[in-house]
Motif scaffolding. Sequence first.
Motif, mmCIF file in Angstrom:
data_model
loop_
_atom_site.group_PDB
_atom_site.id
_atom_site.type_symbol
_atom_site.label_atom_id
_atom_site.label_comp_id
_atom_site.label_asym_id
_atom_site.label_seq_id
_atom_site.Cartn_x
_atom_site.Cartn_y
_atom_site.Cartn_z
ATOM 1 N N SER A 1 -1.399 4.609 -1.630
ATOM 2 C CA SER A 1 -2.762 4.801 -1.130
ATOM 3 C C SER A 1 -2.740 4.824 0.382
ATOM 4 N N ASP B 1 2.174 1.757 -3.428
ATOM 5 C CA ASP B 1 1.126 2.255 -4.325
ATOM 6 C C ASP B 1 0.754 3.689 -3.988
ATOM 7 N N SER C 1 0.836 -1.205 0.000
ATOM 8 C CA SER C 1 0.000 0.000 0.000
ATOM 9 C C SER C 1 0.862 1.243 0.000
#
Length: 130
Positions: A120, A118, A115
Amino acid sequence: MSKRAPAGRVKAERTDAFQAANDELRAKLMDVQLELQQEKNKVSCLERERSQDLRAEHHRATAAMTELKSKLHEEKQKELAVTRETLLRQHEMELMRVIKVKDGEIQRVNALVLSLRDGSMDKVIRSIRV
């Protein structure tokens, strides 16, 4: 003299009677001594037999005690083996539980790392709260 001759004979007869009685008493004494010696021999023989019986009984008791100790040792060894096996299984189960928990933690950390890669942040915050 006629009076003296019978007195001498009476004395001789008494001496002979005493001698006979003495001989008879000596013979009885010898018989009693022989019987006493035989009884002593019997007692000695019985004491030897009793001593041998006691030694044999002691030997049997020692053998029985050794056998019981051996059986007890075998039983304790079996109990110990069962206890070890049980503890080993419990340890393996606990180890598997810990591995499962750690695998879950590793998966969450890997998800967090992914995460973060990425970018996010919402997923990161959600995974931290869980």
